[in-house]
Design an enzyme around this catalytic site. Structure first.
Site, PDB file in Angstrom:
ATOM      1  N   HIS A 197       7.684  -5.498   1.143  1.00  9.68           N
ATOM      2  CA  HIS A 197       6.469  -5.839   1.110  1.00  9.68           C
ATOM      3  C   HIS A 197       6.184  -6.771   0.248  1.00  9.68           C
ATOM      4  O   HIS A 197       4.892  -7.246  -0.088  1.00  9.68           O
ATOM      5  CB  HIS A 197       5.703  -4.429   1.062  1.00  9.68           C
ATOM      6  N   LYS A 199       5.393  -9.938  -2.555  1.00 15.46           N
ATOM      7  CA  LYS A 199       5.027 -11.209  -2.407  1.00 15.46           C
ATOM      8  C   LYS A 199       4.915 -11.782  -3.613  1.00 15.46           C
ATOM      9  O   LYS A 199       4.451 -11.634  -4.772  1.00 15.46           O
ATOM     10  CB  LYS A 199       3.601 -11.156  -2.060  1.00 15.46           C
ATOM     11  N   HIS A 230      -7.137  -8.733   1.313  1.00 14.58           N
ATOM     12  CA  HIS A 230      -5.862  -8.530   1.390  1.00 14.58           C
ATOM     13  C   HIS A 230      -5.244  -8.468   0.090  1.00 14.58           C
ATOM     14  O   HIS A 230      -4.005  -7.695  -0.280  1.00 14.58           O
ATOM     15  CB  HIS A 230      -5.057  -9.473   2.213  1.00 14.58           C
ATOM     16  N   LYS A 260      -4.674  -6.394  -3.445  1.00 13.57           N
ATOM     17  CA  LYS A 260      -4.419  -4.792  -4.037  1.00 13.57           C
ATOM     18  C   LYS A 260      -4.496  -5.007  -5.456  1.00 13.57           C
ATOM     19  O   LYS A 260      -3.746  -5.541  -6.131  1.00 13.57           O
ATOM     20  CB  LYS A 260      -2.952  -4.371  -3.625  1.00 13.57           C
TER      21      LYS A 260
END
Length: 622
Positions: A210, A212, A455, A457
């Site tokens: 996950h 990025k 999107h 976090k």
């Protein structure tokens, strides 16, 4: 008509129905309760956007009080190295405004640019924000692209980040269910003769890759960028995201054997991915070079302005518990000292996916986020999650919820529901009206993204008596789940993690007291910072490097308020953290209903669609 909601399904030929996918999950882990990510169809279609909005729709911004001529704007963009070929006036104005924004006080991190038409016209919009093309810039020798979801046709298009096509060597690291694989026909077609390598890290059954992140290697150093966006059009252009970037120089000959904490953390994480060193002959490199995890030892990370927070699948015991997941955060915060105003202070947890949590697990998280001296202690967790009304009235309506995959049975649990807070401060809580969300004043929507669903976090601890003041901020890929942060087991002697994640912890300890007049950069640009040219993605870490990894704990204050609204006291420096929601967050009203990706809602959104258990369906809308 219907559209299958099973993993891997594609969009129907009609624009009347949209399958909610994005990061939508299919199936689940009965032990952890965390959902497995669905695989995005590899047909180049972006299922996360509203069907009535084309990917190449011209963007526009409200006219300014004194509108510059097109020629003036093009000259300014040329000077800043911004490509403007084919842009219409609205796009030119948006880019011109962004280029003209001041970089004299870089923020701790930056928000990614969003389509100007979606932003609140009462705010400065994209000023000070960063694009993928700002990040992936300059004479890159080789790079690493890490992500969960990669839409290569879009990413390599002019609307994405075509600069990647000019880099001699690219390493793609992604989840094999939603990113390129070595034998993917579409990947092989786009690759052609290019020197591309694909790494699909080994994941447990219910885990994902996950993370990025970009790692860009230059002759003079390396750029590390930890961000929050999937590399698809809907995330990058149509949702709120953030990025932290810092450039690091090459080590001197005397320092080649020395390692900083940041280098150890980065190297340890990269070594877990299954990525191996290879020797490559790169154009202009003057010989063969090593491309791989060991290459990070060439760079001087001692001035890093962040602590890397990573998660890696496995069961970790002993000292390894300090390296990963929420116990890694606990260990990092335990070594920092904070003012007394943060004792028992609340922690904002803003996320875009939620697993099957329990009150016990929430307590684990509170203890980890409550670490720090002197004896700060646990604080209340305040969860920021959009309401159904916020999603319905957003820029994409229900379709944007594909990238906010919280299921009803998880987001509506009592211990979650009572902690929920809104994404934006002001809107009508009438759950029966499909009205487009109005644009509030800038004072309640400072980043202009009230209608642009998250999107991003973020996790942050704020002082109750001075809510704009933050003890620390975490930005990265972690959502609110045991898969991401880990779960303690065996009387808390080990932590079990299912997914790869990467974030950065930003705190006053890692902000240098001395402001350098010429920040180091791998890509000198034409945007001035105290008289020096710097790249557009510059964050505070380059302007105030934490020499030897230790900055100041006194004299530096992190604020969620814009600089003009949070002036420093005598002898104080204020670091701006552009959190895209109000701090303190606004609790749900009694009439608020949390967004759920599997909901059935008959109230149409602004595009006339209703929710049918994971499908946004225009048919039957009233």
């Amino acid at each position: 008509r219907s559209v299958s909601s099973k993993e891997g399904s594609a969009m129907s030929g009609s624009d009347d129905e949209v399958l909610i996918v994005g990061e939508t999950r299919a199936g689940g882990d009965p032990a952890s309760g965390d959902d497995r990510a669905a695989k995005r169809p590899r047909n180049g279609a972006d299922l996360g956007g509203a069907p009535s909005i084309a990917n190449n729709q011209p963007r526009s911004v409200p006219p300014s009080k004194t509108r510059p001529s097109i020629a003036e704007m093009k000259r300014a963009l040329d000077a800043a190295g911004v490509t403007h070929s084919g842009m219409e006036r609205g796009e030119l104005e948006a880019e011109f405004e962004r280029v003209q924004s001041s970089f004299s006080d870089p923020p701790l991190f930056r928000l990614l640019t969003t389509d100007p038409a979606d932003l609140n016209p009462n705010t400065s919009g994209n000023a000070g924000c960063v694009s993928l093309r700002d990040i992936v810039s300059g004479p890159v020798r080789w790079c690493v692209v890490m992500n969960f979801m990669i839409d290569l046709p879009w990413l390599l298009s002019p609307d994405g980040c075509p600069e990647l096509l000019r880099i001699p060597k690219v390493v793609w690291i992604g989840d094999e269910r939603s990113s390129p694989t070595p034998r993917d026909p579409e990947f092989l077609r786009l690759k052609g003769a290019r020197d591309w390598t694909v790494v699909n890290p080994p994941c447990p059954k219910f885990g994902t890759h996950h993370t990025k992140c970009f790692i860009l290697v230059y002759d003079t150093g390396v750029r590390v960028c930890v961000h929050t966006a999937n590399l698809i059009h809907g995330d990058v252009r149509k949702r709120t995201n953030a990025a932290w970037c810092q450039d690091f120089p090459n080590k001197s000959a005397a320092d080649l054997g020395r390692k900083s904490e940041f280098e150890r953390d980065l190297g340890r994480y990269l070594a877990t991915l299954g990525w191996k060193d290879e020797t490559c002959a790169l154009p202009g490199a003057g010989g063969r070079v090593v491309v791989g995890p060991s290459a990070m030892s060439r760079f001087d990370f001692s001035d890093a302005g962040a602590k890397l927070i990573s998660s890696v699948p496995g069961r970790w015991v002993g000292a390894a518990m300090r390296d990963y997941g929420h116990t890694g955060v606990r260990h990092a915060l335990a070594g920092m000292t904070f003012p007394a105003k943060f004792k028992r202070a609340p922690v904002v947890c803003q996320f875009t996916s939620v697993g099957a949590t329990t009150e016990k697990w929430m307590g684990e998280m509170a203890r980890s986020f409550g670490a720090g001296g002197p004896s700060l202690g646990d604080g209340e967790l305040k969860l920021v999650w959009p309401t159904m009304g916020e999603v319905r009235g957003s820029n994409l309506g229900y379709a944007t919820g594909g990238s906010i995959p919280g299921a009803t049975d998880k987001i509506s649990r009592e211990h979650v529901r009572r902690r929920l807070h809104r994404w934006r401060e002001q809107y009508s809580s009438d759950e029966t009206r499909p009205t487009k969300l109005p644009d509030p004043p800038a004072s309640t929507d400072p980043t202009g993204r009230g209608r642009v669903m998250p999107h991003v976090k973020t996790f942050a601890r704020y002082a109750p008596g001075a809510p704009h003041d933050l003890a620390w901020v975490i930005v990265g890929s972690h959502n609110l789940s045991g898969a991401a942060w880990g779960r303690l087991e065996k009387n808390e002697t080990q932590i079990a993690i299912l997914s790869y994640e990467l974030g950065v912890l930003l705190s006053p300890r890692l902000i240098g007291e001395t402001r350098v007049s010429a920040p180091f950069t791998c890509t000198p640009g034409a945007v001035s910072h105290r008289g020096e040219a710097v790249p557009r993605c510059l964050c505070l870490a380059n302007a105030r490097p934490a020499t030897s990894g230790v900055g100041a704990t006194s004299g530096v204050r992190i604020s969620a308020a814009p600089p003009d609204d949070s002036p420093p006291d005598d002898g104080e420096y204020v670091a701006f953290a552009p959190l895209p929601y109000r701090v303190p967050p606004v609790p749900y009203a009694p009439s608020d209903v949390p967004w759920a990706v599997d909901a059935w809602v008959e109230t149409p959104d602004t595009y006339g669609r209703v929710m049918r258990g994971g499908i946004a369906d225009r048919f039957g809308a009233r």
